[in-house]
Enzyme design. Structure first.
Site, PDB file in Angstrom:
ATOM      1  N   ARG A 101       0.830  -1.227   0.000  1.00  0.00           N
ATOM      2  CA  ARG A 101       0.000   0.000   0.000  1.00  0.00           C
ATOM      3  C   ARG A 101       0.858   1.268   0.000  1.00  0.00           C
ATOM      4  NH1 ARG A 101      -5.558  -0.272   1.611  1.00  0.00           N
ATOM      5  NH2 ARG A 101      -6.338  -2.101   0.547  1.00  0.00           N
ATOM      6  N   ARG A 142      -3.439   6.635   1.008  1.00  0.00           N
ATOM      7  CA  ARG A 142      -3.952   7.850   1.649  1.00  0.00           C
ATOM      8  C   ARG A 142      -3.022   8.499   2.657  1.00  0.00           C
ATOM      9  NH1 ARG A 142      -9.362   4.983   3.162  1.00  0.00           N
ATOM     10  NH2 ARG A 142      -7.760   3.383   3.161  1.00  0.00           N
ATOM     11  N   ARG A 176      -6.434  11.517  -5.855  1.00  0.00           N
ATOM     12  CA  ARG A 176      -7.672  10.768  -5.632  1.00  0.00           C
ATOM     13  C   ARG A 176      -8.876  11.694  -5.770  1.00  0.00           C
ATOM     14  NH1 ARG A 176     -11.749   8.644  -4.174  1.00  0.00           N
ATOM     15  NH2 ARG A 176     -12.109   7.036  -2.609  1.00  0.00           N
ATOM     16  N   ASP A 210      -6.511  -2.699  -7.593  1.00  0.00           N
ATOM     17  CA  ASP A 210      -7.094  -3.323  -6.417  1.00  0.00           C
ATOM     18  C   ASP A 210      -7.406  -4.774  -6.738  1.00  0.00           C
ATOM     19  OD1 ASP A 210      -8.186  -2.406  -3.618  1.00  0.00           O
ATOM     20  OD2 ASP A 210      -9.582  -3.896  -4.386  1.00  0.00           O
ATOM     21  N   TYR A 220     -14.888 -11.568  -0.428  1.00  0.00           N
ATOM     22  CA  TYR A 220     -15.595 -10.316  -0.749  1.00  0.00           C
ATOM     23  C   TYR A 220     -16.755 -10.571  -1.705  1.00  0.00           C
ATOM     24  CZ  TYR A 220     -11.805  -7.755   1.485  1.00  0.00           C
ATOM     25  OH  TYR A 220     -10.914  -7.277   2.404  1.00  0.00           O
TER      26      TYR A 220
HETATM   27  O1  CP3 Z   1      -0.018  -1.808  -2.506  1.00  0.00           O
HETATM   28  C1  CP3 Z   1      -0.280  -0.863  -3.301  1.00  0.00           C
HETATM   29  O2  CP3 Z   1       0.114   0.296  -3.096  1.00  0.00           O
HETATM   30  C2  CP3 Z   1      -0.976  -1.179  -4.601  1.00  0.00           C
HETATM   31  C3  CP3 Z   1      -2.373  -0.942  -4.618  1.00  0.00           C
HETATM   32  C4  CP3 Z   1      -3.322  -1.826  -3.820  1.00  0.00           C
HETATM   33  C5  CP3 Z   1      -4.547  -1.334  -3.315  1.00  0.00           C
HETATM   34  N1  CP3 Z   1      -5.239  -2.385  -2.772  1.00  0.00           N
HETATM   35  C6  CP3 Z   1      -4.989   0.065  -3.393  1.00  0.00           C
HETATM   36  C7  CP3 Z   1      -6.125   0.523  -2.565  1.00  0.00           C
HETATM   37  C8  CP3 Z   1      -3.261  -3.190  -3.515  1.00  0.00           C
HETATM   38  C9  CP3 Z   1      -2.156  -4.189  -3.781  1.00  0.00           C
HETATM   39  C10 CP3 Z   1      -4.493  -3.526  -2.872  1.00  0.00           C
HETATM   40  C11 CP3 Z   1      -4.815  -4.896  -2.439  1.00  0.00           C
HETATM   41  C12 CP3 Z   1      -6.048  -5.138  -1.692  1.00  0.00           C
HETATM   42  N2  CP3 Z   1      -7.267  -4.541  -1.850  1.00  0.00           N
HETATM   43  C13 CP3 Z   1      -6.199  -6.162  -0.731  1.00  0.00           C
HETATM   44  C14 CP3 Z   1      -5.131  -7.164  -0.339  1.00  0.00           C
HETATM   45  C15 CP3 Z   1      -4.047  -6.571   0.502  1.00  0.00           C
HETATM   46  C16 CP3 Z   1      -4.523  -5.991   1.806  1.00  0.00           C
HETATM   47  O3  CP3 Z   1      -4.260  -4.795   2.020  1.00  0.00           O
HETATM   48  O4  CP3 Z   1      -5.088  -6.731   2.614  1.00  0.00           O
HETATM   49  C17 CP3 Z   1      -7.507  -6.120  -0.252  1.00  0.00           C
HETATM   50  C18 CP3 Z   1      -8.115  -7.019   0.812  1.00  0.00           C
HETATM   51  C19 CP3 Z   1      -8.193  -5.096  -0.969  1.00  0.00           C
HETATM   52  C20 CP3 Z   1      -9.620  -4.718  -0.881  1.00  0.00           C
HETATM   53  C21 CP3 Z   1      -9.799  -3.313  -0.474  1.00  0.00           C
HETATM   54  N3  CP3 Z   1      -9.472  -2.218  -1.258  1.00  0.00           N
HETATM   55  C22 CP3 Z   1     -10.313  -2.830   0.738  1.00  0.00           C
HETATM   56  C23 CP3 Z   1     -10.783  -3.718   1.888  1.00  0.00           C
HETATM   57  C24 CP3 Z   1     -10.321  -1.444   0.659  1.00  0.00           C
HETATM   58  C25 CP3 Z   1     -10.917  -0.492   1.675  1.00  0.00           C
HETATM   59  C26 CP3 Z   1     -10.067  -0.327   2.841  1.00  0.00           C
HETATM   60  C27 CP3 Z   1      -9.156   0.831   2.640  1.00  0.00           C
HETATM   61  O5  CP3 Z   1      -7.961   0.720   2.961  1.00  0.00           O
HETATM   62  O6  CP3 Z   1      -9.681   1.856   2.217  1.00  0.00           O
HETATM   63  C28 CP3 Z   1      -9.750  -1.068  -0.575  1.00  0.00           C
HETATM   64  C29 CP3 Z   1      -9.516   0.300  -1.096  1.00  0.00           C
HETATM   65  C30 CP3 Z   1      -8.126   0.660  -1.549  1.00  0.00           C
HETATM   66  N4  CP3 Z   1      -7.291  -0.139  -2.298  1.00  0.00           N
HETATM   67  C31 CP3 Z   1      -7.475   1.896  -1.335  1.00  0.00           C
HETATM   68  C32 CP3 Z   1      -6.221   1.825  -1.962  1.00  0.00           C
HETATM   69  C33 CP3 Z   1      -5.187   2.900  -2.051  1.00  0.00           C
HETATM   70  C34 CP3 Z   1      -8.072   3.098  -0.608  1.00  0.00           C
HETATM   71  C35 CP3 Z   1      -9.129   3.663  -1.473  1.00  0.00           C
HETATM   72  C36 CP3 Z   1      -9.190   5.167  -1.439  1.00  0.00           C
HETATM   73  O7  CP3 Z   1      -8.286   5.833  -1.968  1.00  0.00           O
HETATM   74  O8  CP3 Z   1     -10.168   5.670  -0.923  1.00  0.00           O
END
Ligand code: CP3
Length: 341
Positions: free
Chosen positions: A20, A24, A33, A70, A145
């Site tokens: 990640r 944010r 964003r 994602d 999910y």
């Molecule tokens: O690692 C990176 O920087 C690459 C991008 C990436 C994102 N999500 C961006 C993201 C990667 C590799 C993921 C993987 C992901 N997404 C997983 C597996 C890894 C982990 O962290 O457990 C999972 C379970 C998800 C599903 C997901 N996406 C959730 C549960 C959420 C909401 C929770 C949160 O942190 O907001 C997201 C949203 C998400 N994916 C964001 C980002 C940057 C935040 C969204 C935003 O900008 O509002």
């Protein structure tokens, strides 16, 4: 350098990147964003996904960039629409196992053309020495999910479906395996040096279920990709499944295993590192707190795991409340480390 570690060499100081790393906690990400509108608009607009991917590379010079996307773009491409609601995370139309015929794994690679285009743009913009990682979610975690329609505290709906109706649950997993193979091959062909498969919720399964829904699908993905791209490099991240790590590694053939922060480092060094490169394991809370807590966490990892194959990372994604200055401190401390023998 990260690629060399995946290919079986040791490096000290170890290569470093952060799960990640685009997200944010970075003010420039929050600005981008807002400009994009929705989170998925960011994922599906190649120029914006490229910019998000490059932001942490410019700021910190990590050894690897990870494609900005994602894990839930795969269900979206399979036809189960996904949206990201402000402050509540992902929301999907819950999938009934009666409706599996609606899912078509052969279209995933095409439907995600914008993501694949981003991979090519990112590779062209990155310095040669920076590795590019592609990724997808592991079938089990993506299925949690798809079935619940949202994040859940204990992955209850998917665990229940897998036990009640294992034949149909297996068909869903098969669809995700096929879609993942196709999608990862396209990422590799577009310029990814390696791919990471995120199994964030692997740790909630018992031994029989772990074998069936975590290890077997991962082995099928690795073998399916390597049947067509024999040199494909994999990082597996079966989070919370440390008790199964040795057999996960032996049975899947991954080049590296990602570990969370709850693992005993000396056991990792003695039992796992001789077999495979390990990635992790800093507690993301230490990056929030900073100071001595951060330094001690980093030093413990380098001292115990630094003499073997290591990719320095956090044990899970960095959280939005982390201070970007603490990340700079972490990178500097890892890079300044000298072997203590
Ligand atoms: O690692 C990176 O920087 C690459 C991008 C990436 C994102 N999500 C961006 C993201 C990667 C590799 C993921 C993987 C992901 N997404 C997983 C597996 C890894 C982990 O962290 O457990 C999972 C379970 C998800 C599903 C997901 N996406 C959730 C549960 C959420 C909401 C929770 C949160 O942190 O907001 C997201 C949203 C998400 N994916 C964001 C980002 C940057 C935040 C969204 C935003 O900008 O509002």
């Amino acid at each position: 350098m990260l690629v060399r570690v995946l290919d079986g060499h040791q490096a000290f100081p170890p290569p470093i990147w952060m799960m990640r790393q685009a997200g944010r906690y970075l003010p420039e990400y929050r600005t981008l964003r807002q400009k994009a509108g929705g989170f998925l608009d960011l994922c599906y607009t190649p120029e914006l996904a490229t910019e998000a991917t490059l932001q942490p590379i410019r700021r910190y010079g990590f050894d690897a960039a990870i494609l900005f996307s994602d894990i839930l773009v795969v269900p979206d491409a399979l036809g189960q629409s996904v949206r990201f609601a402000e402050g509540e995370g992902p929301v999907l139309e819950p999938l009934s196992l009666d409706r599996l015929d609606d899912l078509d794994p052969t279209v995933v690679g095409h439907k995600l053309a914008a993501v694949i285009e981003a991979v090519g743009m990112i590779r062209a913009a990155l310095p040669d020495e920076t590795a590019l990682l592609g990724f997808c979610g592991a079938p089990w975690t993506v299925a949690t999910y798809m079935i619940a329609g949202r994040g859940t505290p204990d992955q209850g709906p998917a665990r229940k479906a897998a036990l009640l109706d294992p034949e149909r649950f297996a068909r869903l997993i098969d669809v995700l395996v096929a879609a993942s193979i196709d999608y990862l091959i396209r990422q590799l062909d577009a310029g990814a040096d390696a791919v990471q498969v995120f199994d964030t919720w692997a740790g909630v399964l018992d031994a029989a279920e772990f074998e069936r829904w975590v290890i077997a699908p991962m082995r099928a993905i690795v073998q399916g990709v390597r049947a067509k791209r024999p040199s494909a490099r994999f990082i597996g991240f079966p989070k919370g499944g440390f008790g199964f790590a040795e057999r996960y590694v032996a049975q899947t053939g991954v080049n590296a295993i990602g570990l969370d922060w709850t693992v005993p480092l000396d056991v990792v060094r003695d039992s796992l590192q001789p077999q495979v490169a390990v990635q992790g394991t800093l507690d993301p809370m230490r990056v929030v707190v900073g100071g001595r807590a951060l330094e001690q966490g980093i030093d413990a990892i380098l001292e115990t795991l630094g003499a073997g194959r290591l990719i320095f990372n956090l044990g899970h994604g960095i959280t939005p409340d982390a201070d970007p200055a603490h990340v700079a401190t972490m990178v500097a401390r890892v890079r300044a480390a000298t072997a203590t023998g």
